[in-house]
Enzyme design. Structure first.
Site, mmCIF file in Angstrom:
data_model
loop_
_atom_site.group_PDB
_atom_site.id
_atom_site.type_symbol
_atom_site.label_atom_id
_atom_site.label_comp_id
_atom_site.label_asym_id
_atom_site.label_seq_id
_atom_site.Cartn_x
_atom_site.Cartn_y
_atom_site.Cartn_z
ATOM 1 N N LYS A 180 0.892 -1.181 0.000
ATOM 2 C CA LYS A 180 0.000 0.000 0.000
ATOM 3 C C LYS A 180 0.923 1.222 0.000
ATOM 4 C CE LYS A 180 -1.850 3.009 1.993
ATOM 5 N NZ LYS A 180 -1.549 4.420 1.641
ATOM 6 N N GLU A 255 8.957 0.818 11.552
ATOM 7 C CA GLU A 255 10.078 1.760 11.406
ATOM 8 C C GLU A 255 9.484 3.159 11.430
ATOM 9 O OE1 GLU A 255 12.164 0.644 7.829
ATOM 10 O OE2 GLU A 255 13.145 -1.013 8.848
ATOM 11 N N CYS A 288 13.768 10.408 7.999
ATOM 12 C CA CYS A 288 13.595 9.874 9.356
ATOM 13 C C CYS A 288 14.905 9.802 10.114
ATOM 14 C CB CYS A 288 12.969 8.494 9.291
ATOM 15 S SG CYS A 288 13.997 7.300 8.407
ATOM 16 N N GLU A 385 9.533 15.272 16.562
ATOM 17 C CA GLU A 385 9.986 15.235 15.169
ATOM 18 C C GLU A 385 9.205 16.263 14.345
ATOM 19 O OE1 GLU A 385 8.575 11.978 12.590
ATOM 20 O OE2 GLU A 385 10.668 11.636 12.076
#
Ligand code: NAD
Length: 490
Positions: A180, A255, A288, A385
């Site tokens: 996806k 992750e 990331c 973040e």
């Protein structure tokens, strides 16, 4: 139904790829270019029936694909990589256009890496069944049995790299996959289906269902027929995915995000550290593993700031399709607003702006490379973040303080440590993280583990860790002496 999309003459299907065929949806969504907001086309939005069909196809294809063995799968996967290579320019242009990734980086870094993600794991899988543990009483043959249908969910900041990084080991070890892709950057994953098709992968081995996370993605991860879920994305979504996986006891690999430290010790090479520091603006900070939290020894702080300021001042912000550009756009207006919100709140909390701090005049989806300082350790800009070109700097007086600051967020993904080698090594060893680079950045060998601690993730992928995740590990035990059955026997 959606029309074929054309990017600089390269056709890209807007549809799903299920059981070796393109399948359209009655519902569609728009994809556009973050540079100029030009609509690139409409994409099929996966409905329940598409997800169900893709999982059914993958389930039906699984026994045949698994039975081929690693050696039987190798030629298919080598052809798959070759077909990716043949489409290099289409892949590069697609991701530069829909995700705003630098065209030069796509051509020279990401497309070759996507090919390697397929071939490296395909070859490595040949040795998967070789592991033997011998004790005084038995020989244990450690088998890696393919698990079944693997769902792969990817984010928008590096869709091609991540789809192949997960599909590579999953397919090589005999699983079938349903991917996806991210709704904000769906094009390169669609091109992967063309490559898989041209390579002759058996129908159902490789499937793609385009669509929104909350509908298509949620339907996929809730399917009880899945054997594995490999997810890369944000922490809140990961919790939803893990909840869905838990309902069916499906192992998942997560992750996630990070707020990784970039530590500059007092004996660091400041020119090298400053040059690497500026790389944190790569992909407009939508990376990331970037070290977004600078921790700089107080004795060299001013010198480091001036060196990094000089490098950042020369960064070329612009169109990612222009070879001169070093910093491109932010993916989506919603993400621009998110970044702007972090910046406004940091300023309101009293942070000093060392550079940047405003939207960039190149376009509405551009933000200036920014650095804040003078912030409390519990400030949002230090702890959360941003996923944009916004960094923050703190100082420390001792290694102990640097380590305590580095370990003071909920994350634990990566890290960077600049300093004299032995000194940097000592500090790096004490940072609570999944990986940390010493005097370097972004060295990613496929044989090495990758993943995060804390809120940065669950599990590791890469090398043997990918195979451990995507396989059911089985121990086949043969005693060295004839076995005598006895209730007294251990
Ligand atoms: P996101 O969590 O919003 O979306 C990721 C994917 O999950 C998308 O494909 C989305 O459609 C899908 N999704 C959303 N809701 C879902 C649901 N309920 N069920 C199933 N799937 C669903 O993340 P994003 O904004 O696309 O990506 C940015 C995040 O990804 C950042 O936090 C970044 O740090 C992280 N990231 C981590 C790594 C890593 O390897 N650790 C790599 C790249 C990005």
């Amino acid at each position: 139904m959606a029309d074929m999309i054309h990017i600089d003459g390269h056709p890209i299907s807007p549809d799903h790829y299920i059981n070796g065929r393109r399948v359209a949806s009655s519902e569609t969504f728009e994809t556009f270019c973050p540079v100029d907001q030009k609509v690139l086309g409409r994409i099929s939005a996966g409905l329940d029936e598409h997800v169900d069909a893709a999982v059914s196809a993958a389930q039906a294809a699984f026994p045949g694909w698994a039975a081929l063995g690693a050696a039987g799968r190798l030629p298919y996967l080598e052809r798959f990589a070759e077909e990716i290579g043949k489409r290099e320019e289409a892949f590069a242009l697609a991701e530069a256009n829909d995700a705003g990734v630098l065209l030069s980086r796509m051509r020279h870094g990401i497309v070759p890496r996507a090919m390697l993600n397929i071939t490296w794991f395909a070859k490595e899988a040949l040795t998967l069944q070789d592991r033997v543990i011998e004790t005084t009483q038995a020989i244990h043959q450690v088998r890696h049995d393919p698990a079944g249908v693997c769902a792969i969910i990817t984010p928008w900041n590096s869709p091609l790299m991540l789809a192949t990084w997960k599909a590579g080991p999953a397919l090589a070890s005999g699983n079938t996959v349903v991917i996806k892709p991210p709704e904000w950057a769906p094009l390169t994953t669609s091109l992967l289906a063309d490559a898989a098709d041209a390579a002759g992968l058996p129908p159902g081995v490789f499937n793609i269902v385009q669509g929104m996370g909350a509908t298509t993605g949620a339907r996929l991860v809730a399917d009880p027929r899945l054997a594995r879920i490999s997810f890369t994305g944000s922490v809140p979504t990961a919790k939803l995915v893990a909840t869905a996986a838990a309902a069916n006891l499906v192992p998942c690999s997560l992750e996630l995000g990070g707020k990784s430290p970039f530590i500059v010790l007092k004996d660091a090479d400041l020119d090298a550290a400053a040059a690497t520091g500026a790389l944190m603006y790569r992909n407009a900070g939508q990376v990331c593993l970037a070290g977004t939290r600078f921790l700089v020894h107080e004795s060299i702080r001013d010198a480091f700031v001036e060196k990094m300021r000089a490098v950042v001042a020369n960064l070329v912000v612009g169109d990612p399709r222009d070879p001169a550009t070093e910093v491109g756009p932010i993916i989506h207006p919603r993400q621009v607003e998110r970044v702007a919100g972090f910046v406004e709140r940091a300023k309101a909390a009293g942070a000093t702006t060392l550079w940047g701090g405003e939207r960039h005049d190149f376009g509405p989806q551009y933000f200036q490379p920014t650095m804040f300082c003078d912030v409390a350790n519990d400030a949002e800009i230090v702890q959360q973040e941003v996923f944009g070109p916004v960094l923050v700097m703190q100082t420390f007086a001792s290694d102990e303080e640097a380590i305590a600051l580095a370990n003071s967020t909920v994350y634990g993904l990566g890290g960077i440590c600049y300093g004299e080698q032995a000194h940097a090594q000592t500090v790096a060893d004490q940072v609570r993280t999944g990986f940390i680079w010493i005097n370097s950045f972004t060295i990613r060998d496929l044989a090495a583990p990758f993943g995060g601690r804390g809120q940065s993730g669950v599990g590791r992928e890469g090398g043997e860790w990918s195979f451990d995740f995507f396989c059911d590990v089985k121990d086949v035990i043969t005693p060295k002496q004839p076995f005598k059955a006895s209730f007294a026997h251990r």
